[in-house]
Design a protein around this motif. Structure first.
Motif, PDB file in Angstrom:
ATOM      1  N   VAL A 150      11.348   1.028   0.749  1.00 21.48           N
ATOM      2  CA  VAL A 150      10.070   1.307   0.100  1.00 21.48           C
ATOM      3  C   VAL A 150       9.018   0.552   0.907  1.00 21.48           C
ATOM      4  O   VAL A 150       9.022  -0.681   0.947  1.00 21.48           O
ATOM      5  CB  VAL A 150      10.039   0.847  -1.365  1.00 21.48           C
ATOM      6  CG1 VAL A 150       8.684   1.200  -1.995  1.00 21.48           C
ATOM      7  CG2 VAL A 150      11.176   1.472  -2.152  1.00 21.48           C
ATOM      8  N   ALA A 151       8.159   1.287   1.586  1.00 17.62           N
ATOM      9  CA  ALA A 151       7.133   0.682   2.438  1.00 17.62           C
ATOM     10  C   ALA A 151       5.755   0.954   1.853  1.00 17.62           C
ATOM     11  O   ALA A 151       5.431   2.112   1.540  1.00 17.62           O
ATOM     12  CB  ALA A 151       7.220   1.249   3.850  1.00 17.62           C
ATOM     13  N   VAL A 152       4.974  -0.099   1.699  1.00 19.65           N
ATOM     14  CA  VAL A 152       3.593   0.033   1.238  1.00 19.65           C
ATOM     15  C   VAL A 152       2.691  -0.409   2.384  1.00 19.65           C
ATOM     16  O   VAL A 152       2.859  -1.501   2.933  1.00 19.65           O
ATOM     17  CB  VAL A 152       3.314  -0.826  -0.004  1.00 19.65           C
ATOM     18  CG1 VAL A 152       1.838  -0.708  -0.409  1.00 19.65           C
ATOM     19  CG2 VAL A 152       4.214  -0.402  -1.163  1.00 19.65           C
ATOM     20  N   VAL A 153       1.756   0.450   2.782  1.00 23.29           N
ATOM     21  CA  VAL A 153       0.839   0.114   3.867  1.00 23.29           C
ATOM     22  C   VAL A 153      -0.598   0.239   3.379  1.00 23.29           C
ATOM     23  O   VAL A 153      -0.912   1.077   2.530  1.00 23.29           O
ATOM     24  CB  VAL A 153       1.055   1.025   5.095  1.00 23.29           C
ATOM     25  CG1 VAL A 153       2.450   0.854   5.655  1.00 23.29           C
ATOM     26  CG2 VAL A 153       0.805   2.488   4.749  1.00 23.29           C
ATOM     27  N   ASP A 154      -1.454  -0.600   3.915  1.00 23.30           N
ATOM     28  CA  ASP A 154      -2.879  -0.467   3.642  1.00 23.30           C
ATOM     29  C   ASP A 154      -3.414   0.711   4.442  1.00 23.30           C
ATOM     30  O   ASP A 154      -2.957   0.990   5.564  1.00 23.30           O
ATOM     31  CB  ASP A 154      -3.621  -1.743   4.044  1.00 23.30           C
ATOM     32  CG  ASP A 154      -5.054  -1.741   3.558  1.00 23.30           C
ATOM     33  OD1 ASP A 154      -5.307  -2.224   2.433  1.00 23.30           O
ATOM     34  OD2 ASP A 154      -5.932  -1.242   4.299  1.00 23.30           O
ATOM     35  N   GLN A 186      10.553   5.723   0.866  1.00 25.35           N
ATOM     36  CA  GLN A 186       9.276   5.957   0.188  1.00 25.35           C
ATOM     37  C   GLN A 186       8.187   5.255   0.991  1.00 25.35           C
ATOM     38  O   GLN A 186       8.339   4.085   1.355  1.00 25.35           O
ATOM     39  CB  GLN A 186       9.273   5.381  -1.228  1.00 25.35           C
ATOM     40  CG  GLN A 186      10.184   6.078  -2.206  1.00 25.35           C
ATOM     41  CD  GLN A 186       9.983   5.534  -3.614  1.00 25.35           C
ATOM     42  OE1 GLN A 186       8.867   5.462  -4.117  1.00 25.35           O
ATOM     43  NE2 GLN A 186      11.075   5.144  -4.239  1.00 25.35           N
ATOM     44  N   ILE A 187       7.107   5.965   1.272  1.00 30.34           N
ATOM     45  CA  ILE A 187       5.963   5.369   1.961  1.00 30.34           C
ATOM     46  C   ILE A 187       4.752   5.535   1.059  1.00 30.34           C
ATOM     47  O   ILE A 187       4.356   6.658   0.734  1.00 30.34           O
ATOM     48  CB  ILE A 187       5.723   6.033   3.324  1.00 30.34           C
ATOM     49  CG1 ILE A 187       6.974   5.914   4.204  1.00 30.34           C
ATOM     50  CG2 ILE A 187       4.528   5.386   4.025  1.00 30.34           C
ATOM     51  CD1 ILE A 187       6.898   6.685   5.501  1.00 30.34           C
ATOM     52  N   LEU A 188       4.179   4.426   0.650  1.00 29.65           N
ATOM     53  CA  LEU A 188       3.053   4.419  -0.281  1.00 29.65           C
ATOM     54  C   LEU A 188       1.840   3.791   0.389  1.00 29.65           C
ATOM     55  O   LEU A 188       1.985   2.871   1.198  1.00 29.65           O
ATOM     56  CB  LEU A 188       3.425   3.642  -1.547  1.00 29.65           C
ATOM     57  CG  LEU A 188       4.757   4.019  -2.212  1.00 29.65           C
ATOM     58  CD1 LEU A 188       5.017   3.115  -3.409  1.00 29.65           C
ATOM     59  CD2 LEU A 188       4.758   5.489  -2.628  1.00 29.65           C
ATOM     60  N   VAL A 189       0.661   4.285   0.056  1.00 24.09           N
ATOM     61  CA  VAL A 189      -0.566   3.829   0.709  1.00 24.09           C
ATOM     62  C   VAL A 189      -1.520   3.218  -0.313  1.00 24.09           C
ATOM     63  O   VAL A 189      -1.739   3.790  -1.391  1.00 24.09           O
ATOM     64  CB  VAL A 189      -1.270   4.999   1.440  1.00 24.09           C
ATOM     65  CG1 VAL A 189      -2.536   4.505   2.142  1.00 24.09           C
ATOM     66  CG2 VAL A 189      -0.320   5.642   2.454  1.00 24.09           C
ATOM     67  N   VAL A 190      -2.094   2.065   0.047  1.00 25.11           N
ATOM     68  CA  VAL A 190      -3.152   1.442  -0.749  1.00 25.11           C
ATOM     69  C   VAL A 190      -4.487   1.834  -0.129  1.00 25.11           C
ATOM     70  O   VAL A 190      -4.714   1.611   1.068  1.00 25.11           O
ATOM     71  CB  VAL A 190      -3.019  -0.093  -0.770  1.00 25.11           C
ATOM     72  CG1 VAL A 190      -4.165  -0.714  -1.589  1.00 25.11           C
ATOM     73  CG2 VAL A 190      -1.670  -0.512  -1.326  1.00 25.11           C
ATOM     74  N   VAL A 243       0.889  -5.252  -5.288  1.00 26.32           N
ATOM     75  CA  VAL A 243       0.628  -4.361  -4.164  1.00 26.32           C
ATOM     76  C   VAL A 243       1.101  -2.941  -4.477  1.00 26.32           C
ATOM     77  O   VAL A 243       0.376  -1.962  -4.269  1.00 26.32           O
ATOM     78  CB  VAL A 243       1.323  -4.895  -2.893  1.00 26.32           C
ATOM     79  CG1 VAL A 243       1.376  -3.826  -1.813  1.00 26.32           C
ATOM     80  CG2 VAL A 243       0.599  -6.132  -2.365  1.00 26.32           C
ATOM     81  N   ARG A 244       2.312  -2.835  -4.991  1.00 28.34           N
ATOM     82  CA  ARG A 244       2.831  -1.495  -5.294  1.00 28.34           C
ATOM     83  C   ARG A 244       2.016  -0.849  -6.413  1.00 28.34           C
ATOM     84  O   ARG A 244       1.811   0.376  -6.413  1.00 28.34           O
ATOM     85  CB  ARG A 244       4.303  -1.569  -5.682  1.00 28.34           C
ATOM     86  CG  ARG A 244       4.898  -0.184  -5.894  1.00 28.34           C
ATOM     87  CD  ARG A 244       6.388  -0.164  -5.930  1.00 28.34           C
ATOM     88  NE  ARG A 244       6.885   1.206  -6.066  1.00 28.34           N
ATOM     89  CZ  ARG A 244       8.157   1.539  -6.097  1.00 28.34           C
ATOM     90  NH1 ARG A 244       9.085   0.617  -6.002  1.00 28.34           N
ATOM     91  NH2 ARG A 244       8.508   2.804  -6.229  1.00 28.34           N
ATOM     92  N   GLY A 245       1.560  -1.645  -7.340  1.00 33.79           N
ATOM     93  CA  GLY A 245       0.744  -1.110  -8.422  1.00 33.79           C
ATOM     94  C   GLY A 245      -0.590  -0.571  -7.941  1.00 33.79           C
ATOM     95  O   GLY A 245      -1.162   0.341  -8.550  1.00 33.79           O
ATOM     96  N   GLU A 246      -1.102  -1.125  -6.831  1.00 28.60           N
ATOM     97  CA  GLU A 246      -2.374  -0.652  -6.268  1.00 28.60           C
ATOM     98  C   GLU A 246      -2.200   0.608  -5.434  1.00 28.60           C
ATOM     99  O   GLU A 246      -3.163   1.299  -5.128  1.00 28.60           O
ATOM    100  CB  GLU A 246      -2.997  -1.745  -5.388  1.00 28.60           C
ATOM    101  CG  GLU A 246      -3.453  -2.987  -6.136  1.00 28.60           C
ATOM    102  CD  GLU A 246      -4.710  -2.747  -6.956  1.00 28.60           C
ATOM    103  OE1 GLU A 246      -5.256  -1.620  -6.921  1.00 28.60           O
ATOM    104  OE2 GLU A 246      -5.148  -3.678  -7.647  1.00 28.60           O
ATOM    105  N   ALA A 247      -0.983   0.916  -5.028  1.00 31.10           N
ATOM    106  CA  ALA A 247      -0.739   2.037  -4.119  1.00 31.10           C
ATOM    107  C   ALA A 247      -0.805   3.380  -4.830  1.00 31.10           C
ATOM    108  O   ALA A 247      -0.576   3.483  -6.039  1.00 31.10           O
ATOM    109  CB  ALA A 247       0.624   1.874  -3.453  1.00 31.10           C
ATOM    110  N   LEU A 248      -1.099   4.406  -4.065  1.00 32.99           N
ATOM    111  CA  LEU A 248      -1.044   5.771  -4.575  1.00 32.99           C
ATOM    112  C   LEU A 248       0.404   6.149  -4.868  1.00 32.99           C
ATOM    113  O   LEU A 248       1.342   5.486  -4.419  1.00 32.99           O
ATOM    114  CB  LEU A 248      -1.607   6.739  -3.534  1.00 32.99           C
ATOM    115  CG  LEU A 248      -3.078   6.567  -3.125  1.00 32.99           C
ATOM    116  CD1 LEU A 248      -3.411   7.543  -2.006  1.00 32.99           C
ATOM    117  CD2 LEU A 248      -4.002   6.765  -4.308  1.00 32.99           C
TER     118      LEU A 248
END
Length: 265
Positions: A150-154, A186-190, A243-248
């Motif tokens: 699970v990757a979250v990127v700005d 999973q790739i999620l973006v903030v 961070v994950r909560g802020e992501a789309l």
């Protein structure tokens, strides 16, 4: 001595013990002296291609130790401070990776990886070694037994110009979209709408290991740091949840990646 080297030497000792051979007897069987065998097993002398081939041939092991040596040689092109983390990464059942500035290493193209390293103070040889190491690490998510990522990127990691290489970024985001289609990724973006949030202080990785424990990785300017302290891990896990909560959502993130890719064509 690194974990990987220790593992190989331990396997050599276990083989000899399972055969019931002394170091002298083992050496005679493979054409080496007992003192040579002892030096290899204690880490005083590195195992060579010839040494490992002699073992494989004598005991009909089908390149078992030759393969170990090649894999160890590949690992040795990796900076010492990163080797331990790579082994944790490969053992993980889940990786949670946050990056505010770059595409996560496991999701980078070769061209993107090389360009990000080109702006460092590394020599040309060091850059090539780092790129090769980074690409090998990607088998963690593309191999036969991939880890869940699970990757979250700005969003700025998607929009940051790479020294006038729009084609490079188009390729990178297309690759990111392809990786996001894997069922275990999973790739999620903030987005900018998040404003200032805790993750902007720096990227990190949380790895859930098979024994149920969690370990973390922080990447600094000079070297990486592995964290296992309970308080540190608790702080990072709280940061991850924010961070994950802020992501789309996953779907919205993929749409944004596709839209941003179009701006680089």
């Amino acid at each position: 001595m690194g974990i990987a080297t220790s593992y190989v030497l331990n396997e050599l000792r276990l083989l000899r013990a399972s055969l019931g051979l002394s170091q002298d007897d083992f050496g005679r069987r493979i054409g080496y002296s007992g003192s040579h065998v002892s030096s290899v097993e204690t880490g005083g002398r590195p195992p060579t291609d010839g040494y490992m081939k002699a073992i494989d041939d004598q005991f009909q092991l089908k390149d078992r130790f030759g393969r170990m040596l090649r894999e160890l040689g590949q690992l040795d092109t990796t900076p010492t401070w990163l080797r331990e983390w790579i082994e944790f990464e490969q053992e993980a059942t889940l990786l949670r990776w946050y990056e505010p500035a770059w595409i996560p290493g496991l999701l980078q193209t070769e061209a993107y990886a090389r360009l990000t390293l080109a702006h460092s103070l590394l020599t040309a040889d060091e850059i090539e070694h780092r790129v090769a190491s980074r690409l090998r690490r990607q088998t963690t998510i593309t191999g036969d037994k991939p880890v869940q990522l699970v990757a979250v990127v700005d969003v700025m990691a998607l929009r940051r110009p790479m020294s006038g290489h729009p084609g490079l970024m188009a390729e990178q985001l297309a690759h990111l979209r392809k990786m996001a289609e894997l069922p275990h990724v999973q790739i999620l973006v903030v987005t900018e709408d998040a404003g200032v949030y805790p993750g902007l202080q720096g990227g990190f990785i949380l790895a859930n290991l098979g024994d149920g424990s969690v370990i973390a990785h922080l990447d600094h300017q000079v070297r990486a740091q592995i964290l296992s302290d309970a308080d540190d891990l608790a702080t990072l896990q709280r940061t991850w949840e924010v961070v994950r909560g802020e992501a789309l959502s996953r779907r919205q993130s993929l749409e944004l990646i596709e839209e941003t890719a179009q701006t680089w064509t």
